[in-house]
Design an enzyme around this catalytic site. Structure first.
Site, PDB file in Angstrom:
ATOM      1  N   GLY A 420      26.673  49.460  10.914  1.00  0.00           N
ATOM      2  CA  GLY A 420      28.031  49.388  11.427  1.00  0.00           C
ATOM      3  C   GLY A 420      28.422  50.671  12.131  1.00  0.00           C
ATOM      4  O   GLY A 420      27.711  51.675  12.069  1.00  0.00           O
ATOM      5  N   GLY A 422      31.668  53.631  12.964  1.00  0.00           N
ATOM      6  CA  GLY A 422      32.592  54.374  12.126  1.00  0.00           C
ATOM      7  C   GLY A 422      31.899  55.529  11.413  1.00  0.00           C
ATOM      8  O   GLY A 422      32.532  56.278  10.683  1.00  0.00           O
ATOM      9  N   HIS A 423      30.575  55.648  11.616  1.00  0.00           N
ATOM     10  CA  HIS A 423      29.784  56.693  10.963  1.00  0.00           C
ATOM     11  C   HIS A 423      29.301  57.753  11.950  1.00  0.00           C
ATOM     12  O   HIS A 423      28.421  58.547  11.614  1.00  0.00           O
ATOM     13  CB  HIS A 423      28.542  56.092  10.305  1.00  0.00           C
ATOM     14  CG  HIS A 423      28.845  54.980   9.364  1.00  0.00           C
ATOM     15  ND1 HIS A 423      29.717  55.120   8.319  1.00  0.00           N
ATOM     16  CD2 HIS A 423      28.392  53.703   9.299  1.00  0.00           C
ATOM     17  CE1 HIS A 423      29.788  53.966   7.663  1.00  0.00           C
ATOM     18  NE2 HIS A 423      29.007  53.095   8.243  1.00  0.00           N
ATOM     19  N   ASP A 476      23.723  44.292   5.916  1.00  0.00           N
ATOM     20  CA  ASP A 476      22.621  44.815   6.737  1.00  0.00           C
ATOM     21  C   ASP A 476      21.306  44.141   6.360  1.00  0.00           C
ATOM     22  O   ASP A 476      20.505  43.792   7.221  1.00  0.00           O
ATOM     23  CB  ASP A 476      22.510  46.331   6.553  1.00  0.00           C
ATOM     24  CG  ASP A 476      23.704  47.058   7.134  1.00  0.00           C
ATOM     25  OD1 ASP A 476      23.749  47.213   8.369  1.00  0.00           O
ATOM     26  OD2 ASP A 476      24.602  47.435   6.362  1.00  0.00           O
ATOM     27  N   HIS A 585      31.644  53.903   3.522  1.00  0.00           N
ATOM     28  CA  HIS A 585      32.429  52.843   4.156  1.00  0.00           C
ATOM     29  C   HIS A 585      33.860  52.862   3.693  1.00  0.00           C
ATOM     30  O   HIS A 585      34.572  51.882   3.810  1.00  0.00           O
ATOM     31  CB  HIS A 585      31.822  51.478   3.857  1.00  0.00           C
ATOM     32  CG  HIS A 585      30.475  51.324   4.432  1.00  0.00           C
ATOM     33  ND1 HIS A 585      29.337  51.584   3.713  1.00  0.00           N
ATOM     34  CD2 HIS A 585      30.069  50.996   5.671  1.00  0.00           C
ATOM     35  CE1 HIS A 585      28.300  51.391   4.488  1.00  0.00           C
ATOM     36  NE2 HIS A 585      28.709  51.045   5.682  1.00  0.00           N
TER      37      HIS A 585
END
Lengths: 698, 213
Positions: A420, A422-423, A476, A585
């Site tokens: 995802g 945002g990291h 994932d 997360h």
């Protein structure tokens, strides 16, 4: 400190200290400060700042008086019924067709023609929607020309207007050339005409024209358009299409026979918005429906009841995402698509009491740099690809699957990572020579689907198989496993290493159930080096697995993160609390504890890592002190300072360290500490050269 | 015997998509309490895309479910993409070629979807997942049918059991997925997947009931 005097000079209230409001209040307001505040705001038109000065209270109190006055019924705000109705229709059109925006002008007030009113509305919309640097494709028609006549935009830079179709020899006022040039003039933009006829005699002439370098250049400019402005024409007798002479009537009959109901940018569509094939297709020089659909913002301005089927078709076909129309037409479109509730809703809304406003001084949202919250990932990727064009490039035009420019080569095992967003800089920052060959990019905190992962596997494959390395999360695993199966069906052998470095997430007996966090950084580095050195797939897998077994991470969050879509904290941490064992997360940690000093926090982490690591005096490690997003480098160095003290006290050598933003969780305040327990093989691979956007080792 | 006409029931999927899109903020809100708060956003994106593709096409129920399943499976990602993707494609496969769907066919559809989910996920009832909605709903439907209740009554029983199952997740401790890391702290909140599953089953079953012939 001198106190400020009132800038208005009309203050009737004493200004010393906390004046009692009622003491200074003129008699006519009774004892009600709400009425006084409302009078000043709504009747005298004063700003909240001025009112605060006059009443001798804080601005926040003024704000809450005004909000409360509405909920207490002191103030009633009413909208004129015809305006309310058009707002409701616009809202419903936007919702029903998933539009970016919609503007509905109230139906006939008798004084101005529909074209004129749509022109005014279109002009307002263009003024709001057109931005510096835009390329706007402009089609032709009476409405489009009316918009140009009602547009006056100043202050924009580097705007280009491109004529969307060729020209015409027909003699009417709203030709393609004129529409485009009027719009360019109204917006102070550079104008690019298409120097060819819109309709030519036959297909050979068309392809000859399109091969002309001048036309080719002009079409390239059209291809760069990020916004489009067009009308929608019906095919009823007497419509512009028939009367303008732009198309020959013989041809129109052909399209009508094939159930065409409308024309968008010179192309015929059926009731479902599909292209209708016909004799003009190969003779037309202008924007195609495919080109139109690829433009990000597609503004259609059209109204009139005869156009309902045509506009509905264009909406169904996805050619419009900003619609400007009038109330009668809007209602007709909704009814024709089976929506009849708009009038009921309208009736409810006028009766209903509306939501109570929150006190104005309560903060409800986190501030973020956003345009459209639903587009954050796509907009970020546009920026990333421009910033790091030397390292990564989209696979088959999709920004959700990126390949290293200097990564894949024949005979080398391919390394595919992903997850995802945002990291950042995870994961796409670690794609480059000596690191990952390709990355699949998901939505925020959400795995990519199998499609882009498979594309990555294909792009990374050099005939020796592909290694997948990603964090151990349910989503994932499902998506990457599906992609692995698909790749294997194409004879690309795939091996997988799930990263599980977060030792707080599960007890040591359940090592395989742990999640992968910032330690990914080490696993990507080791795997990338092994692949680049030309090791076989099984060897690359084995050494990456070893790195994972010897990497230990624990994170601590001080404040939660907030998603761009909600702009709210997605959980709360008390004023004096911290979360130990935080994932990446924004999931809550495993234990909540009281806030303590940086050294105490570091000790808690390091004790736990030492409990599992089993390092002997003289051993070598690599250290990563990673920010979760909002924690500054200053504090990371304070953490590292203590990590180094603890390691050197055990006579463990730090062979390499990284301190900064390596695997983040949006705007979370917090940090993680990862330690990789090195051996000779891992040391060699760790320091092996690599070059990517987020990591370079020479 | 009551049946549902497959060919004319595609509208159910559009209504379902509308409901999911409407609940976007609510689903994200409850997901945010113990998860990462993106459930509503991702679900709305997937169902919205499907609705866009289905709108005006007038497809059968089977074909509509197939479209929805494929989009969720291939274009959404996350964990809900594959799980709901497999559920809807299994639903579609079981309904394909069935002109008049009776209670037995509907039950076969539900079971196929459930098995699909169980084949790729490892959750069990009581783990605070969508299965806490789905499993009791299917059981209630089968039990009602076995009791000789009509198709319509069995659908009502399914919806009621789905909602009870959803509410049961408030008192469960998460055993799987990200919320499981929270242990006891996951008590007291609804599971977002169980909630979206209740919305889906309710729209599907009430849509079916309203179209029974």
């Amino acid at each position: 400190m001198a106190s400020k005097t009132s800038p208005t000079g009309k203050s009737t209230a004493g200004k010393t200290g906390q004046t009692d409001v009622a003491d200074a209040m003129p008699l006519r307001y009774g004892d009600d400060p709400y009425v006084w505040a409302c009078w000043l705001y709504y009747e005298e038109g004063r700003t909240q700042h001025d009112i605060a000065e006059i009443m001798g209270i804080s601005r926040a109190t003024v704000n809450s008086y005004l909000a409360d006055a509405r909920s207490r019924g002191i103030v009633n705000i009413s909208l004129e019924p015809s305006r309310l109705s058009s707002l409701a229709i616009a809202q419903e059109l936007k919702r029903h067709f998933g539009l970016l925006d919609c503007l509905v002008v109230p139906s006939d007030d008798g004084s101005r023609t529909l074209i004129d009113r749509l022109g005014t509305a279109g002009g307002q919309a263009v003024a709001k929607l057109l931005k510096s640097g835009d390329t706007l494709a402009v089609a032709w028609g009476r409405t489009v020309l009316a918009i140009a006549g009602n547009t006056a935009v100043t202050g924009l830079q580097d705007v280009t207007i491109v004529q969307a179709t060729g020209g015409t020899r027909a003699s009417f006022a709203y030709t393609p050339e004129l529409c485009a040039s009027a719009m360019a003039e109204a917006t102070g933009a550079k104008l690019i005409n298409i120097a060819a006829p819109a309709i030519v005699s036959n297909a050979e002439v068309q392809s000859a024209f399109l091969r002309e370098p001048l036309i080719e250049e002009q079409f390239a400019a059209l291809g760069r358009a990020n916004k489009a402005l067009f009308g929608v024409s019906s095919l009823r007798p007497n419509s512009t299409i028939h009367t303008s002479g732009f198309f020959e009537s013989v041809s129109i009959q052909h399209y009508l026979a094939k159930n065409a109901v409308g024309v968008v940018a010179g192309r015929f569509i059926d009731p479902q918005g599909r292209a209708v094939a016909g004799p003009l297709d190969e003779r037309t020089i202008g924007i195609s429906l495919d080109m139109l659909q690829k433009i990000g913002m597609r503004i259609a301005v059209a109204g009139g009841f005869d156009k309902v089927p045509a506009i509905l078709a264009a909406l169904r076909g996805g050619f419009i995402n900003v619609l400007i129309t009038d109330a009668a037409t809007g209602r007709g479109i909704l009814n024709a698509d089976g929506v009849t509730e708009v009038d009921q809703r309208l009736a409810q809304r006028t009766r209903g009491e509306g939501p109570l406003p929150l006190p104005s001084n309560v903060r409800t949202h986190i501030k973020k740099f956003l345009n459209n919250p639903d587009q954050v990932v796509d907009e970020m990727l546009e920026g990333v690809l421009k910033a790091h064009a030397d390292y990564i490039t989209p696979i088959k035009g999709s920004n959700r699957a990126l390949v290293a420019r200097k990564g894949p080569r024949a005979g080398k095992v391919g390394l595919v990572i992903g997850g995802g967003t945002g990291h950042e800089p995870c994961f796409l920052g670690y794609v480059g020579k000596g690191l990952a060959d390709a990355v699949a990019v998901g939505n925020i905190f959400s795995s990519p689907p199998p499609g882009p992962i498979l594309e990555c596997a294909r792009a990374a494959s050099g005939g020796q198989g592909v290694l997948f390395v990603y964090g151990n999360y349910a989503g994932d695993v499902m998506n990457f496993e599906m992609a692995a199966e698909m790749a294997q069906e194409e004879d690309i052998p795939v091996r997988t290493v799930l990263t599980t470095d977060d030792i707080a997430s599960s007890p040591v007996e359940d090592r395989d159930g742990r999640r992968g966090v910032a330690g990914n950084f080490f696993m990507f580095k080791i795997a990338g080096a092994a692949c680049d050195r030309g090791l076989a797939l099984s060897e690359c897998e084995a050494v990456t697995r070893k790195a994972n077994d010897r990497t230990f991470t624990i994170g601590v969050a001080l404040e939660p993160c907030s998603l761009p879509q909600t702009r709210r904290h997605n959980f709360e941490i008390g004023p004096d609390d911290i979360e130990i064992g935080m994932g990446i997360h924004g999931e809550r940690g495993v234990v909540r504890d009281r806030m303590m000093s940086a050294d105490q926090i570091t000790d808690r982490i390091i004790d736990r890592i030492f409990g599992e690591m089993n390092a002997q005096p003289g051993d070598r490690v690599a250290v990563l002190v990673n920010s979760f997003g909002a924690t500054p480098l200053m504090e990371l160095y304070i953490l590292f300072r203590r990590v180094e003290q603890r390691l050197s006290a055990k006579n463990i050598t730090i062979a390499a360290n990284w301190i900064g933003h390596y695997c983040t969780s949006l705007d979370m305040v917090g940090a993680s500490i990862s330690i990789l327990h090195l051996d000779q093989e891992l040391s060699d691979l760790l320091l092996y050269p690599c070059d990517s956007a987020a990591l370079r080792i020479n | 015997m009551q049946t549902l006409n497959n060919a004319s029931a595609g509208g159910i999927v559009l209504a379902m998509a509308d409901r999911i899109v409407e609940n976007r903020a609510y689903l994200s809100e409850i997901d945010g309490k113990i998860g990462d708060g993106d459930h509503g956003v991702n679900m709305a994106k997937g169902f919205g895309m499907a609705a866009e593709r289905l709108k005006g096409k007038d497809l059968s129920l089977a074909a509509s479910l197939e479209t929805l399943g494929t989009i969720l499976m291939t274009e959404i990602g996350g964990s809900m993409g594959p799980l709901y993707g497999v559920m809807f494609t299994e639903f579609a496969e079981k309904l394909e070629g069935v002109d008049a769907i009776d209670a037995a066919a509907y039950s076969r559809m539900l079971h196929a979807g459930l098995e699909g989910i169980q084949s790729i996920g490892s959750a069990k009832v009581g783990d605070k997942t969508l299965l806490d909605t789905f499993v009791p709903a299917v059981e209630a439907f089968d039990a009602a049918a076995a009791d000789g209740k009509s198709f319509g009554e069995a659908l009502d029983a399914l919806v009621a059991a789905a909602e009870t199952g959803r509410d049961s997740t408030i008192n469960l401790v998460a055993k799987i997925g990200r919320a499981s890391r929270l242990g006891e702290r996951s008590l007291g909140v609804l599971d977002a997947g169980a909630t979206s599953c209740a919305i889906i089953l309710k729209e599907l079953s009430e849509g079916a009931r309203d179209r029974l012939q």
